[in-house]
Design an enzyme around this catalytic site. Structure first.
Site, PDB file in Angstrom:
ATOM      1  CE  LYS A  74      -2.488   1.492   3.785  1.00 42.77           C
ATOM      2  NZ  LYS A  74      -1.927   2.827   4.021  1.00 42.77           N
ATOM      3  CD  GLU A  93      -6.480   7.686   7.832  1.00 42.52           C
ATOM      4  OE1 GLU A  93      -5.675   7.049   7.126  1.00 42.52           O
ATOM      5  OE2 GLU A  93      -6.247   7.992   9.029  1.00 42.52           O
ATOM      6  CD  GLU A 111      -0.023   7.481   4.043  1.00 45.61           C
ATOM      7  OE1 GLU A 111       0.188   8.720   4.048  1.00 45.61           O
ATOM      8  OE2 GLU A 111      -0.031   6.798   5.081  1.00 45.61           O
TER       9      GLU A 111
HETATM   10  O1  KIV Z   1      -0.895   2.532   8.768  1.00 43.19           O
HETATM   11  C1  KIV Z   1      -2.089   2.232   8.946  1.00 43.19           C
HETATM   12  O2  KIV Z   1      -2.470   1.628   9.955  1.00 43.19           O
HETATM   13  C2  KIV Z   1      -3.052   2.618   7.918  1.00 43.19           C
HETATM   14  C3  KIV Z   1      -4.492   2.439   8.247  1.00 43.19           C
HETATM   15  C4  KIV Z   1      -4.899   3.511   9.148  1.00 43.19           C
HETATM   16  C5  KIV Z   1      -5.340   2.363   7.038  1.00 43.19           C
HETATM   17  O3  KIV Z   1      -2.688   3.093   6.886  1.00 43.19           O
END
Ligand code: KIV
Length: 281
Positions: free
Chosen positions: A114, A183, A116
């Site tokens: 993932k 988010e 951002e």
């Molecule tokens: O790092 C994390 O825990 C996240 C979640 C809040 C989605 O990105």
């Protein structure tokens, strides 16, 4: 199940009425429990704040994410395991992003990464997915960027900001992300984005309108310090339970009630005596 198939199945859940269940996990024991109930486990860079007491997620780094990613991937047998790319590991250029994404995938055994950012990260997402790295996107409030001004605010509240978020959602979908975290956005905007997209939205502070939900597990278990954000429901208060247990242990050690007989090994047998008995018979 092959990870490609697992990820396709997750995307297919978009069309189902059953929401997608996700939680964060940083350790093998927690992953082992959550795996039984979740479709996706995220090794979030929030690990830096939750377990290491960091001020922001900017303090997570590659070794930290790989160490925790490996533990979770080993323990999870059913859920898709996604590992966050830490701050500074993908923003420089496409080559840096691919090198680090590949390293995380290879060294942890996770199923996807993932990162951002919305439209600003579309080229990176495109490049990673073209190189067979499944990507979960993350739009709305971006904790790695929040660190700069230190404020966690609801995103997309006015018409212009909402439009930018919608463009972000479309950009990351077109770039090839298989799903996205949204988010801290208002319910109406989360609903609009979710309806507009062909890939699932996973909400955190983004209402029931999303295709799935995620929380930081320690937040919902009452294992983090301080007051959790409004969107966190407290399903347990484990900090209080732990404190009670530790207080009792300390009291029992002081009063010599611990260790008791049942926690104590018996006397060592005299081996010479045993040998003598055996010889005589
Ligand atoms: O790092 C994390 O825990 C996240 C979640 C809040 C989605 O990105």
């Amino acid at each position: 199940m092959l990870k490609d198939l697992m990820i396709k199945n997750l995307t297919a859940l978009k069309t189902k009425t059953t929401p997608i269940i996700c939680l964060t996990a940083y350790s093998a024991p927690m992953a082992g429990i959550a795996d039984q109930y979740c479709d996706l486990l995220l090794v979030g860079d929030s690990v830096s704040m939750v377990l290491y007491g960091a001020e922001s997620t900017q303090e997570a780094d590659m070794p930290m994410m790989i160490r925790h990613g490996k533990a979770v991937a080993k323990a999870a047998t059913k859920a898709i395991v996604v590992v966050d790319m830490p701050y500074g590991s993908y923003e420089q250029d496409l080559i840096q992003a691919l090198k680090n994404a590949q390293k995380i995938m290879d060294e942890t055994g996770c199923d996807a990464i993932k990162l951002e950012g919305g439209a600003a990260q579309a080229d990176t997402i495109n490049y990673l997915t073209d190189n067979d790295i499944p990507v979960m996107a993350h739009i709305g409030l971006l904790p790695q960027s929040v660190a700069a001004d230190g404020t966690y605010r609801v995103q997309g509240k006015d018409a212009d900001a909402a439009e930018i978020l919608k463009q972000d959602a479309i950009a990351v979908q077109e770039a090839g992300a298989f799903c996205m975290v949204i988010e801290a956005v208002p319910e109406t905007l989360a609903a609009e984005i979710t309806t507009m997209l062909g890939i699932p939205t996973i909400g955190i502070g983004a209402s029931v309108a999303c295709d799935g939900q995620i929380l930081v597990t320690e937040d919902m278990l009452g294992l983090t310090l301080g007051k959790p954000p409004k969107f966190v429901k407290q399903y347990a208060t484990l900090n209080a339970e732990i404190e009670k247990a530790i207080e009792q242990y300390a009291n029992e050690v002081t009063s010599r009630n611990f260790p008791a007989k049942e926690n104590t090994y018996g006397a060592v047998k005299d081996s010479t005596k045993t040998k003598e008995i055996k010889k005589a018979s």
